[in-house]
Design a protein around this motif. Structure first.
Motif, PDB file in Angstrom:
ATOM      1  N   LEU A 214      45.865  16.987  68.007  1.00 11.69           N
ATOM      2  CA  LEU A 214      44.466  17.105  67.556  1.00 11.69           C
ATOM      3  C   LEU A 214      43.633  17.849  68.600  1.00 11.69           C
ATOM      4  O   LEU A 214      42.805  18.693  68.277  1.00 11.69           O
TER       5      LEU A 214
ATOM      6  N   GLU B 222      44.433  21.450  68.595  1.00 12.70           N
ATOM      7  CA  GLU B 222      43.825  22.069  67.414  1.00 12.70           C
ATOM      8  C   GLU B 222      42.355  22.415  67.683  1.00 12.70           C
ATOM      9  O   GLU B 222      41.844  23.431  67.227  1.00 12.70           O
TER      10      GLU B 222
ATOM     11  N   GLU C 269      44.917  25.265  61.678  1.00 18.58           N
ATOM     12  CA  GLU C 269      45.131  23.829  61.512  1.00 18.58           C
ATOM     13  C   GLU C 269      46.568  23.475  61.852  1.00 18.58           C
ATOM     14  O   GLU C 269      47.498  24.024  61.265  1.00 18.58           O
TER      15      GLU C 269
ATOM     16  N   LYS D 166      46.269  16.571  57.017  1.00 16.45           N
ATOM     17  CA  LYS D 166      45.549  15.298  56.930  1.00 16.45           C
ATOM     18  C   LYS D 166      46.426  14.145  56.426  1.00 16.45           C
ATOM     19  O   LYS D 166      46.442  13.054  57.000  1.00 16.45           O
TER      20      LYS D 166
ATOM     21  N   GLY E  24      38.406  16.673  64.371  1.00 13.55           N
ATOM     22  CA  GLY E  24      39.493  16.149  65.196  1.00 13.55           C
ATOM     23  C   GLY E  24      38.995  15.466  66.457  1.00 13.55           C
ATOM     24  O   GLY E  24      39.617  14.533  66.955  1.00 13.55           O
TER      25      GLY E  24
END
Ligand SMILES: Nc1nc2c(ncn2[C@@H]2O[C@H](COP(=O)(O)OP(=O)(O)OP(=O)(O)O)[C@@H](O)[C@H]2O)c(=O)[nH]1
Ligand SMILES: [Mg+2]
Length: 461
Positions: free
Chosen positions: A177, A180, A189, A193, A423
């Motif tokens: 995360l 990212e 990404e 999710k 995130g």
């Protein structure tokens, strides 16, 4: 306590009293020279190799008197329990000798060790993590084979490994995360999710499994308290004696025989059952008996199981039962209640015992039904968690609470993902979960909690 962790400490590591030997433990930078100021053997301690034992005498440096002949074990840092230089003096046991040697060590520069300070040093020097250090105390206090097994597992690092694995799994997600976030400008990404949610749920399941093992762990570690409650003459003291297989409590046909509570334990299914024989409940004007009855109420409050004992030979039992129904209703939410009818050998068949869940009939005279009673006690009080999922059982409320806080943080993280938050939000909650798990093994444990944990150890450990 944590600041001055390098001075030399000493304490008696064995219990005080008459015994074959006593062990005095010394740890710290000056452990060898401090011991040398008292020890006379074929070598000095400071010249001795690590992990060797030496015969010699302890001499009072002022009076030149011989205090005792001893064996001295030498451990060089870092290969010792504390990770520091350690000496263990094995002297003769008893009240005087080891205390005398200890006082001479203090005069030579060592200071008294605080409770748990040897283990604290082992923890600070990375010889043990916190869960393992706590296991040391549990091993010392374990009274049963099962309690011993769970603490040895914890000492060998089983719990620590499970916690570390959970942390690694969370850390991997967290790093992803955070990575990212670095690419957020480019709109890249790295995590999907749904996959994220599934991964977090799987981690939560493992944490939940671990925390739910506490119910069983608590019972294994602390045993089960059973209150024997009933009217005078129901046979509570007789039952205690039958369970203990000895004439521990006074039994008589005079109602109100037991005044104080009597606590004794036995092992059932490898678990300690601690029985409390109490004063019979009744209206009374006798101040001693009233105090006994007050204590009975206290015992009921702190017990895990209430064993309501009723005289099955008496015709006035219906009224008693009403009273017991009230006790049962009050406590059955958080305790197990067992209805036991005694004196089956002179059972009064004309009396109807209605509305009672699973009554158990026994006779303290013939021992009829005692085996069944023991089985029922085991059944209602020893929980079994699914050990096929994890073989680790936690026994410490601190660990359970940390696991629960980690679960809540993961819940918040999942809600943030569901709500489409960034995130960075999710990562904050994951970091919180990491911290809570870290508290179990001492990675992120606040100093006051550390102090509190070690202060509960005994001196010399
Ligand atoms: N026949 C028969 N008598 C029993 C049995 N159990 C206990 N008794 C008798 O019942 C009387 C009272 O027993 P205790 O064990 O002293 O009763 P208690 O509930 O401890 O009584 P308090 O201490 O006064 O509250 C004694 O005379 C016992 O011998 C039983 O199973 N059968
Ligand atoms: Mg009694």
């Amino acid at each position: 306590m944590i600041q001055h962790a390098h001075d030399t400490i000493a304490a008696i590591a064995t219990p005080v009293g008459i015994g074959g030997i006593s062990v005095i433990r010394i740890s710290g930078n000056d452990a060898f020279t401090t011991t040398d100021s008292l020890f006379r053997g074929s070598t000095t301690v400071r010249n001795a190799r690590s992990h060797t034992i030496h015969f010699g005498a302890i001499i009072d440096p002022v009076s030149r008197e011989t205090i005792d002949t001893v064996l001295v074990s030498v451990f060089h840092n870092p290969s010792s329990f504390t990770g520091e230089d350690v000496v263990e003096i094995s002297s003769h046991g008893g009240y005087f000798v080891s205390q005398k040697i200890l006082s001479l060590l203090y005069k030579s520069g060592a200071r008294p060790a605080e409770p748990g300070e040897f283990t604290l040093r082992a923890f600070l020097n990375d010889k043990l993590d916190l869960a393992q250090a706590e296991a040391v105390a549990d091993i010392i206090h374990s009274k049963t084979e099962r309690a011993h097994k769970t603490s040895i597992d914890q000492l060998s690092g089983k719990l620590s490994k499970a916690v570390q694995q959970l942390r690694e799994e969370i850390l991997t997600i967290c790093s992803l995360l955070e990575l990212e976030l670095d690419f957020s400008q480019e709109g890249i990404e790295l995590t999907d999710k749904n996959t994220l949610l599934i991964k977090l749920s799987t981690i939560q399941k493992s944490i939940l499994n671990l925390s739910s093992s506490y119910q069983e762990g608590k019972v294994i570690k602390e045993g089960i308290k059973v209150a024997l409650v009933g009217k005078p003459n129901a046979g509570k003291s007789s039952l205690l004696n039958v369970l203990l297989q000895e004439e521990r409590a006074i039994v008589s046909e005079i109602p109100g025989t037991t005044r104080d509570t009597i606590e004794e334990s036995i092992l059932l299914d490898g678990v300690e059952f601690i029985f409390n024989d109490t004063a019979g409940l009744r209206e009374s004007t006798d101040s001693i008996e009233l105090e006994g009855i007050r204590r009975t109420t206290k015992v009921i409050d702190t017990s895990d199981v209430i064993l309501l004992l009723i005289d099955g030979s008496k015709s006035e039992s219906e009224e008693q039962i009403k009273e017991f129904h009230a006790i049962s209703e009050e406590y059955k939410k958080n305790k197990s209640v067992l209805w036991v009818f005694n004196k089956s050998d002179i059972k009064n068949d004309s009396v109807k015992f209605s509305n009672i869940e699973a009554p158990i009939w026994i006779s303290c005279k013939t021992h009829d039904g005692i085996h069944n009673l023991k089985s029922r006690l085991i059944e209602v009080s020893i929980p079994h968690h699914d050990s096929s999922v994890t073989s680790v059982t936690i026994t410490n409320i601190r660990h359970k609470e940390a696991l629960e806080r980690a679960l809540t943080s993961l819940d918040t993280a999942k809600t943030s993902i569901d709500n489409g938050l960034g995130g960075d939000f999710v990562a904050v909650d994951l970091r919180a979960a990491l911290n809570y798990l870290g508290e179990i093994i001492g990675l992120t444990t606040p100093e006051d909690i550390l102090n509190n944990i070690f202060s509960k150890f005994c001196i010399g450990k």
